[in-house]
Design a protein around this motif. Structure first.
Motif, PDB file in Angstrom:
ATOM      1  N   PHE A  87      -9.248  -9.141   8.694  1.00  0.00           N
ATOM      2  CA  PHE A  87      -9.805  -9.151   7.341  1.00  0.00           C
ATOM      3  C   PHE A  87      -9.300 -10.342   6.535  1.00  0.00           C
ATOM      4  O   PHE A  87      -8.262 -10.922   6.833  1.00  0.00           O
ATOM      5  N   ASP A  89      -8.145 -10.513   3.378  1.00  0.00           N
ATOM      6  CA  ASP A  89      -6.903 -10.306   2.639  1.00  0.00           C
ATOM      7  C   ASP A  89      -5.889  -9.620   3.555  1.00  0.00           C
ATOM      8  O   ASP A  89      -6.039  -8.443   3.893  1.00  0.00           O
ATOM      9  N   ALA A  90      -4.851 -10.360   3.930  1.00  0.00           N
ATOM     10  CA  ALA A  90      -3.842  -9.803   4.852  1.00  0.00           C
ATOM     11  C   ALA A  90      -3.155  -8.589   4.243  1.00  0.00           C
ATOM     12  O   ALA A  90      -2.679  -7.714   4.956  1.00  0.00           O
ATOM     13  N   GLU A  91      -3.116  -8.524   2.928  1.00  0.00           N
ATOM     14  CA  GLU A  91      -2.490  -7.396   2.245  1.00  0.00           C
ATOM     15  C   GLU A  91      -3.240  -6.092   2.580  1.00  0.00           C
ATOM     16  O   GLU A  91      -2.637  -5.035   2.634  1.00  0.00           O
ATOM     17  N   ASP A  92      -4.555  -6.192   2.791  1.00  0.00           N
ATOM     18  CA  ASP A  92      -5.345  -5.021   3.176  1.00  0.00           C
ATOM     19  C   ASP A  92      -5.154  -4.684   4.646  1.00  0.00           C
ATOM     20  O   ASP A  92      -5.238  -3.526   5.052  1.00  0.00           O
ATOM     21  N   GLN A  93      -4.939  -5.713   5.442  1.00  0.00           N
ATOM     22  CA  GLN A  93      -4.857  -5.525   6.892  1.00  0.00           C
ATOM     23  C   GLN A  93      -3.506  -4.939   7.311  1.00  0.00           C
ATOM     24  O   GLN A  93      -3.426  -4.146   8.233  1.00  0.00           O
ATOM     25  N   LEU A  94      -2.451  -5.344   6.592  1.00  0.00           N
ATOM     26  CA  LEU A  94      -1.098  -4.911   6.965  1.00  0.00           C
ATOM     27  C   LEU A  94      -0.702  -3.727   6.101  1.00  0.00           C
ATOM     28  O   LEU A  94      -0.048  -3.879   5.089  1.00  0.00           O
ATOM     29  N   PHE A  95      -1.129  -2.544   6.504  1.00  0.00           N
ATOM     30  CA  PHE A  95      -0.947  -1.373   5.641  1.00  0.00           C
ATOM     31  C   PHE A  95       0.232  -0.496   6.059  1.00  0.00           C
ATOM     32  O   PHE A  95       0.574   0.466   5.390  1.00  0.00           O
ATOM     33  N   PRO A 138       5.942  -5.696   5.428  1.00  0.00           N
ATOM     34  CA  PRO A 138       4.883  -6.714   5.350  1.00  0.00           C
ATOM     35  C   PRO A 138       4.781  -7.412   3.997  1.00  0.00           C
ATOM     36  O   PRO A 138       4.448  -8.589   3.922  1.00  0.00           O
ATOM     37  N   GLY A 139       5.096  -6.684   2.930  1.00  0.00           N
ATOM     38  CA  GLY A 139       5.019  -7.270   1.599  1.00  0.00           C
ATOM     39  C   GLY A 139       5.995  -8.420   1.390  1.00  0.00           C
ATOM     40  O   GLY A 139       5.834  -9.203   0.457  1.00  0.00           O
TER      41      GLY A 139
END
Lengths: 263, 262
Positions: A87, A89-95, A138-139
């Motif tokens: 995806f 936005d990596a922030e959406d992908q790495l949940f 991840p953040g």
């Protein structure tokens, strides 16, 4: 031996529930091992196409086939074994709470044992050079690390086709170069959705130009991207490295240009 | 941007100590039992609760946790406990004899008991969070039968709280840069920011769900198992659980309570 057809669309269309037509009558096919760029202005239907390929949404008309299997609720599980979507936005992908948990998420859902999933996860992190960050939240990763981690989260599922939505968006030049090198090293069928046309030139010999939900051009990347009239009429720009006055102003701009000069 | 995992207290889970090295499931179970035992004491119990502070102090010392952030966190959430007990002295005026000749309203005793329970239970939960990776606590809760939607919510909350806070800060900064020196948010600005945050959260939730679905999500957020319990974990569990239950049901503790409350 002729290449096997990896993905094909026939008369593919998709309309959102609010009536917005995102894709209309899209036809093309991609062979195994191809690297294909999907370019077009915002709202062209590129991301909708990406969602269709992994069955997050289903076609409103026509069909989409992966290795001959038509996308439907019955084939969804099998198709997701073959196709991986990274995806935008990596922030959406790495949940998940740690990188290792994230890259193991797909393999666990594929039914692998916990040990196998852990092993796959570690291998995929090693493939993108992030094995030392396995226990990291991840953040806390940098933008480039997040992109590579997103890629690893898909590689751990061992897909045969990988779709990347804006893989270099928002990255600094060094991180961008690292992502491009990782993508170039992947021996998979690749569909790259991007506005980064210099990257497209580096990675994809073939380009499909999508606009208003339809295919407007499909062919050699350099030919399409250097066609000023076509690019202008679809809200795009000829990449600077292909513009007529560029190479003499910046003779050391890149290996591709040096190769062209040698011709 | 501060996140859940970089919180000055929670970030301590990466330390190495005898407490950090214990199995997450064992620590979670011991903490849950501790909380249940502390809460199970009668309304006016004060003295019988005091020995439980020894467990909290011992774990904080062994884990080498900073005391100040722990106390600060307790103070931050203390209004909830105060709110629960603050009316007791007013509503319950029955005198209770503390020692011979000295009596106070029962409400004050029950209020003190509430505060002690609050410090013990919230303190134990904070110590657990500071010595254990949060996802391992969630995995333990799931193993203990906590419903999977609740565990998934906790995991996603811990992951995305920082993202939400970051977006809120960005909105507030954007607003303040265009506020032309006006202080305060004002109801219209506040409403607009909350509405924007809500819409962004819903949109992000949709995208996260799409990313999860694309990787085969079927409703269960599967986690890798942590290491199995070792002999030291069983010893810790046995000693702690045995002590908690012995203190709870030991006649000596009740006698202590009766002596102190008359």
């Amino acid at each position: 031996m002729p290449a096997k057809e990896a993905l094909s669309c026939q008369d593919l269309g998709y309309t959102y529930p609010d009536g917005t037509v995102a894709l209309r009558k899209v036809d093309f096919s991609i062979q195994t091992g191809d690297s294909v760029a999907l370019v077009g202005p915002n709202g062209a239907g590129k991301s909708t196409f990406a969602l269709l390929t992994v069955g997050v949404i289903f076609p409103s008309r026509g069909s989409l086939r992966v290795f001959g299997m038509e996308l439907s609720r019955h084939t969804l599980r099998e198709i997701r074994r073959h196709v991986g979507l990274v995806f935008q936005d990596a922030e959406d992908q790495l949940f998940m709470p740690t990188l290792l948990e994230d890259v193991s998420f797909g393999p666990l859902n594929q039914g692998l044992s916990e040990d196998q999933a852990r092993q796959r996860g570690l291998e995929s992190l090693a493939a993108v050079g992030l094995e030392e960050l396995a226990e990291r939240f991840p953040g806390h990763l940098s933008g480039g690390e997040k992109k590579l981690a997103s890629l690893a989260s898909i590689l751990s599922m061992q897909p045969q086709i990988i779709i990347l939505d804006e893989p270099t968006a928002g990255l600094d030049p060094r991180a961008r170069r690292k992502v491009i090198e990782q993508l170039a090293a992947l021996r998979l069928t690749k569909i790259v959705i991007s506005h980064d046309l210099e990257m497209v030139l580096d990675l994809c010999p073939r380009t499909i130009l999508l606009d208003k939900g339809s295919v407007w051009a499909d062919g050699d990347t350099t030919e399409i991207l250097s066609d000023k009239e076509t690019m202008d009429s679809h809200g795009l720009e000829v990449p600077y490295s292909l513009s007529p006055d560029h190479r003499h102003r910046f003779p050391l701009a890149g290996s591709r240009h040096e190769a062209e000069h040698k011709k | 941007m501060r996140s859940f995992a970089s919180d000055e207290l929670v970030a301590n889970w990466q330390k190495r100590s005898p407490i950090h090295g214990l199995n997450a499931g064992v620590k979670t179970a011991v903490t849950l039992l501790f909380i249940v035992v502390v809460v199970s004491f009668p309304k006016y119990a004060v003295a019988p609760l005091c020995p439980y502070f020894f467990y909290l102090a011992l774990v904080v010392a062994l884990a080498d946790l900073p005391v100040r952030p722990l106390v600060r966190r307790l103070v931050v959430v203390s209004p909830f406990a105060l709110l629960v007990g603050v009316f007791n002295p007013v509503l319950d005026r029955d005198p209770m004899e503390l020692t011979a000749g000295l009596a106070i309203a029962g409400g004050w005793v029950s209020f003190t008991s509430i505060i002690l329970r609050f410090v013990l239970t919230v303190g134990a939960a904070l110590v657990l969070a500071a010595t254990t990776p949060f996802h391992r606590i969630c995995a333990s809760l799931r193993s203990a039968g906590v419903p999977r939607p609740l565990v998934a919510q906790l995991l996603l909350l811990s992951r995305y709280l920082a993202v939400l806070v970051g977006e809120a800060r960005a909105l507030l900064r954007a607003r303040s840069l265009r506020s032309a020196g006006n202080r305060g948010l004002g109801p219209r600005s506040a409403a607009a920011i909350v509405a924007t945050l809500f819409i962004r959260t819903v949109e992000r939730a949709q995208r996260i769900f799409e990313a999860m679905s694309a990787r085969g999500f079927d409703g269960e957020l599967r986690l890798l198992p942590g290491p199995p319990p070792r002999a030291a974990d069983w010893v810790f569990a046995t000693v702690c659980c045995g002590s908690f239950l012995a203190l709870r049901f030991s006649p000596a503790v009740y006698w202590l309570g009766r002596v102190s409350l008359g």
